[in-house]
Design an enzyme around this catalytic site. Sequence first.
Site, short mmCIF file in Angstrom:
data_model
loop_
_atom_site.label_atom_id
_atom_site.label_comp_id
_atom_site.label_asym_id
_atom_site.label_seq_id
_atom_site.Cartn_x
_atom_site.Cartn_y
_atom_site.Cartn_z
N TYR A 11 0.79 -1.22 0.00
CA TYR A 11 0.00 0.00 0.00
C TYR A 11 0.82 1.28 0.00
O TYR A 11 0.27 2.37 0.10
CB TYR A 11 -0.96 0.01 1.19
N GLY A 12 2.12 1.19 -0.11
CA GLY A 12 2.95 2.40 -0.03
C GLY A 12 4.03 2.43 -1.08
O GLY A 12 3.77 2.47 -2.28
N THR A 13 5.28 2.38 -0.64
CA THR A 13 6.41 2.52 -1.56
C THR A 13 6.61 1.31 -2.46
O THR A 13 7.48 1.33 -3.33
CB THR A 13 7.72 2.80 -0.79
N GLU A 81 10.49 -4.07 5.54
CA GLU A 81 9.50 -3.63 6.53
C GLU A 81 10.01 -3.77 7.97
O GLU A 81 9.27 -3.52 8.91
CB GLU A 81 8.20 -4.43 6.36
#
Length: 149
Positions: A11-13, A81
């Site tokens: 959902y991000g990078t 992460e």
Amino acid sequence: MTDAALPFFVYGTLLPGERNHDLILRGRTSAEQPALLPGALLYEGPGYPYAIEGHGTVHGALVTAAPGSYGELLGLLDHLEEYLGPDHPRNLYERVVRQVIPGPGPAEPVRAWVYFAATAVTRTLRTGGTPIPSGAWLTRRPPPAPRTP
């Protein structure tokens, strides 16, 4: 399907066009499709977002590892992460299984790995974090200014 073979919700990078997509995912996936994560909220982080449990929906992508790439991809994502293992005190994120709705269009939910903010990070976000009300990392900032020739 066992938990070990689940697809990933990003959902991000790691979304297409973002800085970690090509670095981590290129050549290691067999499918990437838009998806929604219900029951979650999105917060700004220092250059990347955090998802936490909440009454909202996060927009992202469902990523399936290419044949033979699952172990490598899992290791790369856990490293990116800062996930060291379930409930490890130094985790930045926790890797958990959640129901994700693939898109576009109506579809049955599927189980996927999702990286949620770890407990200490979640506490900080809830008390003083900056939410992304749209739940979409890519719409959090204005588009880049057009380039002039």
